[in-house]
Design a protein around this motif. Structure first.
Motif, mmCIF file in Angstrom:
data_model
loop_
_atom_site.group_PDB
_atom_site.id
_atom_site.type_symbol
_atom_site.label_atom_id
_atom_site.label_comp_id
_atom_site.label_asym_id
_atom_site.label_seq_id
_atom_site.Cartn_x
_atom_site.Cartn_y
_atom_site.Cartn_z
ATOM 1 N N UNK A 9 0.838 -1.204 0.000
ATOM 2 C CA UNK A 9 0.000 0.000 0.000
ATOM 3 C C UNK A 9 0.870 1.249 0.000
ATOM 4 N N UNK A 10 0.329 2.280 -0.606
ATOM 5 C CA UNK A 10 0.969 3.582 -0.619
ATOM 6 C C UNK A 10 -0.105 4.642 -0.771
ATOM 7 N N UNK A 11 0.285 5.880 -0.668
ATOM 8 C CA UNK A 11 -0.689 6.968 -0.811
ATOM 9 C C UNK A 11 -1.337 6.973 -2.187
ATOM 10 N N UNK A 12 -0.661 6.418 -3.191
ATOM 11 C CA UNK A 12 -1.188 6.414 -4.560
ATOM 12 C C UNK A 12 -2.007 5.170 -4.888
ATOM 13 N N UNK A 13 -2.241 4.305 -3.908
ATOM 14 C CA UNK A 13 -3.033 3.110 -4.162
ATOM 15 C C UNK A 13 -2.414 1.874 -3.539
ATOM 16 N N UNK A 14 -2.747 0.736 -4.105
ATOM 17 C CA UNK A 14 -2.245 -0.527 -3.578
ATOM 18 C C UNK A 14 -2.042 -1.520 -4.722
ATOM 19 N N UNK A 15 -1.212 -2.526 -4.441
ATOM 20 C CA UNK A 15 -0.943 -3.578 -5.409
ATOM 21 C C UNK A 15 -1.004 -4.918 -4.682
ATOM 22 N N UNK A 16 -1.666 -5.878 -5.299
ATOM 23 C CA UNK A 16 -1.704 -7.247 -4.800
ATOM 24 C C UNK A 16 -0.715 -8.074 -5.612
ATOM 25 N N UNK A 17 0.144 -8.818 -4.918
ATOM 26 C CA UNK A 17 1.093 -9.680 -5.619
ATOM 27 C C UNK A 17 0.505 -11.056 -5.918
ATOM 28 N N UNK A 18 -0.755 -11.261 -5.596
ATOM 29 C CA UNK A 18 -1.390 -12.558 -5.796
ATOM 30 C C UNK A 18 -1.264 -13.065 -7.233
ATOM 31 N N UNK A 19 -1.395 -12.183 -8.186
ATOM 32 C CA UNK A 19 -1.351 -12.596 -9.582
ATOM 33 C C UNK A 19 0.034 -12.472 -10.207
#
Length: 175
Positions: free
Chosen positions: A160-170
């Motif tokens: 997570x960051x102020x600019x959004x989030x990323x899931x490493x699941x994929x």
């Protein structure tokens, strides 16, 4: 005082996460730091009362509030039972403005102590950009492989960051 803090830190989110900064040196800053902690406790209590953490939106919402505005990297693990109910939410590492160590051995050891069946790894990027580094992907891959050997599922690694989030699941981290 509130206007001065907003001007100093730029947003209410930044003010609420100013506990590591000078904001708590003022009466208003101390109160806002307490408000942040109360919000996190409330979110955590809600999560504990839910049947499971299988709704990704609930997990993301909690992690963004807890971590997106932090000025240093923090690694958090949500330890889950076999029905994806939260057993424990723990900060396992704190680092610098650009990195925090992920220790798979320590995470797995704690998982065994808690009798967890699964976990969700999360950390923040103080830069605001949630894009994973090669190190993030490699640490996730090593944790997932080692966890699999112990019968522990790593559901995801969320950045997570102020600019959004990323899931490493994929990402290839789980291959």
């Amino acid at each position: 005082m509130a206007d001065a803090l907003m001007n100093q830190f730029g947003s209410i989110g930044a003010v609420l996460h100013a506990e590591y900064r000078a904001a708590e040196n003022s009466p208003a800053g101390a109160i806002l730091s307490l408000v942040r902690e109360a919000m996190l406790v409330s979110f955590k209590d809600d999560m504990l009362e839910r049947v499971s953490l299988s709704k990704a939106a609930d997990v993301i919402e909690y992690l963004v509030v807890a971590m997106a505005q932090l000025p240093i990297e923090e690694v958090r693990v949500l330890f889950l039972d076999s029905k994806n109910r939260l057993i424990s939410d723990e900060v396992v590492s704190r680092g610098t403005i650009s990195e925090a160590p992920i220790y798979p051995r320590e995470i797995l050891k704690r998982s065994l102590v808690l009798d967890a069946a699964a976990l969700i790894l999360a950390h923040n990027h103080p830069s605001g950009d949630p894009q994973p580094s090669e190190g993030d992907i490699e640490a996730t891959r090593r944790l997932a492989i080692a966890g699999k050997e112990l019968g522990l599922t790593v559901h995801d690694h969320i950045i997570v960051g102020r600019e959004g989030w990323v899931s490493l699941r994929d990402w290839s981290a789980f291959q």
